[in-house]
Enzyme design. Structure first.
Site, PDB file in Angstrom:
ATOM      1  CB  ALA A   1       3.105  15.123   5.996  1.00 16.92           C
TER       2      ALA A   1
ATOM      3  CE1 TYR B   1      -0.262   5.699  -7.691  1.00 17.60           C
ATOM      4  CE2 TYR B   1      -1.881   3.971  -8.117  1.00 17.60           C
ATOM      5  CZ  TYR B   1      -1.286   4.884  -7.249  1.00 17.60           C
ATOM      6  OH  TYR B   1      -1.701   4.962  -5.938  1.00 17.60           O
TER       7      TYR B   1
ATOM      8  N   GLY C   1       2.858  19.728  16.075  1.00 25.15           N
ATOM      9  CA  GLY C   1       3.994  20.186  16.888  1.00 25.15           C
ATOM     10  C   GLY C   1       5.319  19.821  16.244  1.00 25.15           C
ATOM     11  N   GLY C   2       5.278  19.564  14.946  1.00 25.59           N
ATOM     12  CA  GLY C   2       6.473  19.094  14.248  1.00 25.59           C
ATOM     13  C   GLY C   2       7.125  20.152  13.387  1.00 25.59           C
TER      14      GLY C   2
ATOM     15  CE  LYS D   1       1.690   4.351  -5.104  1.00 21.86           C
ATOM     16  NZ  LYS D   1       2.215   5.033  -3.912  1.00 21.86           N
TER      17      LYS D   1
HETATM   18  N1  LIG Z   1      -6.264   8.043  -2.387  1.00 22.34           N
HETATM   19  C1  LIG Z   1      -6.291   6.786  -2.791  1.00 22.34           C
HETATM   20  O1  LIG Z   1      -7.355   6.258  -3.156  1.00 22.34           O
HETATM   21  C2  LIG Z   1      -5.034   5.951  -2.759  1.00 22.34           C
HETATM   22  C3  LIG Z   1      -5.168   4.570  -3.007  1.00 22.34           C
HETATM   23  C4  LIG Z   1      -4.033   3.773  -2.992  1.00 22.34           C
HETATM   24  C5  LIG Z   1      -2.802   4.338  -2.733  1.00 22.34           C
HETATM   25  N2  LIG Z   1      -2.703   5.682  -2.497  1.00 22.34           N
HETATM   26  C6  LIG Z   1      -1.380   6.225  -2.251  1.00 22.34           C
HETATM   27  O2  LIG Z   1      -1.382   6.942  -1.032  1.00 22.34           O
HETATM   28  C7  LIG Z   1      -0.394   7.953  -1.075  1.00 22.34           C
HETATM   29  C8  LIG Z   1      -0.985   9.267  -0.609  1.00 22.34           C
HETATM   30  O3  LIG Z   1      -2.038   9.622  -1.496  1.00 22.34           O
HETATM   31  P1  LIG Z   1      -3.259  10.567  -1.073  1.00 22.34           P
HETATM   32  O4  LIG Z   1      -4.480   9.827  -1.393  1.00 22.34           O
HETATM   33  O5  LIG Z   1      -3.073  11.110   0.283  1.00 22.34           O
HETATM   34  O6  LIG Z   1      -3.084  11.691  -2.197  1.00 22.34           O
HETATM   35  P2  LIG Z   1      -3.062  13.302  -2.096  1.00 22.34           P
HETATM   36  O7  LIG Z   1      -4.129  13.770  -1.172  1.00 22.34           O
HETATM   37  O8  LIG Z   1      -3.061  13.761  -3.508  1.00 22.34           O
HETATM   38  O9  LIG Z   1      -1.650  13.617  -1.427  1.00 22.34           O
HETATM   39  C9  LIG Z   1      -0.454  13.355  -2.124  1.00 22.34           C
HETATM   40  C10 LIG Z   1       0.727  13.847  -1.322  1.00 22.34           C
HETATM   41  O10 LIG Z   1       1.914  13.579  -2.082  1.00 22.34           O
HETATM   42  C11 LIG Z   1       2.631  14.798  -2.272  1.00 22.34           C
HETATM   43  N3  LIG Z   1       3.247  14.878  -3.581  1.00 22.34           N
HETATM   44  C12 LIG Z   1       2.696  14.620  -4.799  1.00 22.34           C
HETATM   45  N4  LIG Z   1       3.583  14.906  -5.767  1.00 22.34           N
HETATM   46  C13 LIG Z   1       4.718  15.370  -5.153  1.00 22.34           C
HETATM   47  C14 LIG Z   1       5.976  15.846  -5.607  1.00 22.34           C
HETATM   48  N5  LIG Z   1       6.270  15.950  -6.905  1.00 22.34           N
HETATM   49  N6  LIG Z   1       6.892  16.234  -4.691  1.00 22.34           N
HETATM   50  C15 LIG Z   1       6.600  16.177  -3.383  1.00 22.34           C
HETATM   51  N7  LIG Z   1       5.431  15.750  -2.882  1.00 22.34           N
HETATM   52  C16 LIG Z   1       4.497  15.353  -3.768  1.00 22.34           C
HETATM   53  C17 LIG Z   1       1.592  15.903  -2.162  1.00 22.34           C
HETATM   54  O11 LIG Z   1       2.268  17.100  -1.803  1.00 22.34           O
HETATM   55  P3  LIG Z   1       1.657  18.578  -2.154  1.00 22.34           P
HETATM   56  O12 LIG Z   1       0.169  18.472  -1.908  1.00 22.34           O
HETATM   57  O13 LIG Z   1       2.337  19.486  -1.175  1.00 22.34           O
HETATM   58  O14 LIG Z   1       2.003  18.830  -3.575  1.00 22.34           O
HETATM   59  C18 LIG Z   1       0.677  15.350  -1.064  1.00 22.34           C
HETATM   60  O15 LIG Z   1       1.205  15.634   0.190  1.00 22.34           O
HETATM   61  C19 LIG Z   1       0.120   7.989  -2.516  1.00 22.34           C
HETATM   62  O16 LIG Z   1       1.357   7.318  -2.592  1.00 22.34           O
HETATM   63  C20 LIG Z   1      -0.932   7.229  -3.297  1.00 22.34           C
HETATM   64  O17 LIG Z   1      -0.386   6.599  -4.435  1.00 22.34           O
HETATM   65  C21 LIG Z   1      -3.797   6.493  -2.508  1.00 22.34           C
END
Ligand SMILES: NC(=O)c1ccc[n+]([C@@H]2O[C@H](COP(=O)([O-])OP(=O)(O)OC[C@H]3O[C@@H](n4cnc5c(N)ncnc54)[C@H](OP(=O)(O)O)[C@@H]3O)[C@@H](O)[C@H]2O)c1
Length: 274
Positions: A23, A159, A60-61, A163
């Site tokens: 988050a 990856y 607020g969490g 998934k």
């Molecule tokens: N963006 C896309 O195009 C896309 C497409 C398909 C699926 N998704 C999926 O959507 C989800 C969210 O991705 P997003 O696009 O929001 O990416 P993002 O902006 O890079 O955010 C990733 C989140 O995951 C957390 N995270 C990564 N590695 C971690 C670790 N080792 N321990 C704890 N937390 C970790 C990060 O925490 P910190 O920042 O605090 O490190 C961040 O909150 C992922 O599962 C991704 O595979 C994304």
């Protein structure tokens, strides 16, 4: 909203307790903010202390920190989440990281870390949080997967495997939990406007599918939980890709080879092309 619905709506978000992993950025931050509007108590997980605290405050969490590469930290996160309000009604398992490049040049640690964050942490958190949901006969599990897990993508083998594993886990659990009061949803984004691609080391450069906003994914998460939706593709038309692969695999694979990601230049067996 494109997707299938075979479940009864299982829970009201207002007054409930929702744990959102990842988050602190991107989709997870948007999900935490959308959930907060429903009146649920948000538990905002992240790894970066400042960004996690900022998102938690805006909802607020409560912020919860854990590096999900470490199974002991995952278990601690579940225990801390349960301790805040005595229960967790909704898990949004969203945290994830990507990797781009040929599989054979990934290090063993990179493989382990990716599987730990994108697959094992979600399974482990579910294992810890589900018994309370079953006991109370109320709860919802929502997994953020990826179109990569439905189609396969060159340069994203681990990856995509993580998934796809999460998808199969969710599909199986949904069957197992029929009649339990606990619902299961899967959100299948293609490309979302977040820092994900920069972080994985290669920006998104294709024309299609066009990126959707993180808030659009967040609204899909809330809708899926509130209406008991099984799965949602974002954008909706991308559900065609796995359907075509299933009914016409040979032409699908020929097209994928021609128009899909290229990670290896001809004549450079060991190298990345980008
Ligand atoms: N963006 C896309 O195009 C896309 C497409 C398909 C699926 N998704 C999926 O959507 C989800 C969210 O991705 P997003 O696009 O929001 O990416 P993002 O902006 O890079 O955010 C990733 C989140 O995951 C957390 N995270 C990564 N590695 C971690 C670790 N080792 N321990 C704890 N937390 C970790 C990060 O925490 P910190 O920042 O605090 O490190 C961040 O909150 C992922 O599962 C991704 O595979 C994304």
């Amino acid at each position: 909203m494109t997707g299938t619905t075979t479940q009864e709506a299982t829970m009201r978000l207002a007054g409930g307790v929702s744990l959102v992993t990842g988050a602190s950025a991107g989709i997870g931050a948007a999900v935490a903010q959308r959930l907060a509007l429903t009146g649920t108590h948000v538990l905002a997980h992240g790894r970066d202390p400042e960004r996690t605290a900022a998102v938690a405050e805006s909802t607020g969490g409560v912020p919860l920190l854990a590096d999900l590469r470490d199974p002991a930290a995952v278990d601690r996160l579940a225990d801390e989440a349960l301790a805040v309000h005595g229960r967790v009604d909704l898990l949004v398992a969203n945290a994830g990281c990507g990797h781009s490049g040929p599989f054979d040049v990934m290090t063993a640690d990179e493989i382990d870390d990716l599987l730990a964050v994108d697959l094992t942490s979600a399974v482990r958190l579910t294992h810890r949080l589900l018994p309370g949901m079953i006991e109370r006969r109320i709860g919802h599990l929502c997994y953020v997967t990826s179109i990569a897990g439905r189609t396969g993508v060159a340069g994203e083998a681990v990856y995509a495997a993580a998934k796809a594993g999460l998808d199969a886990f969710a599909e199986s659990l949904r069957l197992e939990l029929v009649g339990s009061g606990v619902g299961v949803s899967v959100i299948v984004p293609a490309v979302v406007e977040t820092g994900f691609f920069e972080r994985r080391g290669r920006p998104y450069e294709r024309r299609s599918p066009r990126p959707v906003s993180a808030d659009r994914v967040a609204r899909a998460v809330v809708d899926a939980v509130e209406t008991g939706r099984d799965e949602v593709f974002l954008p909706g038309w991308t559900r065609v890709a796995p359907a075509v692969r299933a009914v016409a695999p040979a032409p699908y694979r020929a097209l994928s080879r021609r128009f899909g990601e290229q990670v290896r230049s001809a004549g450079t067996p060991e190298g990345r092309s980008s």
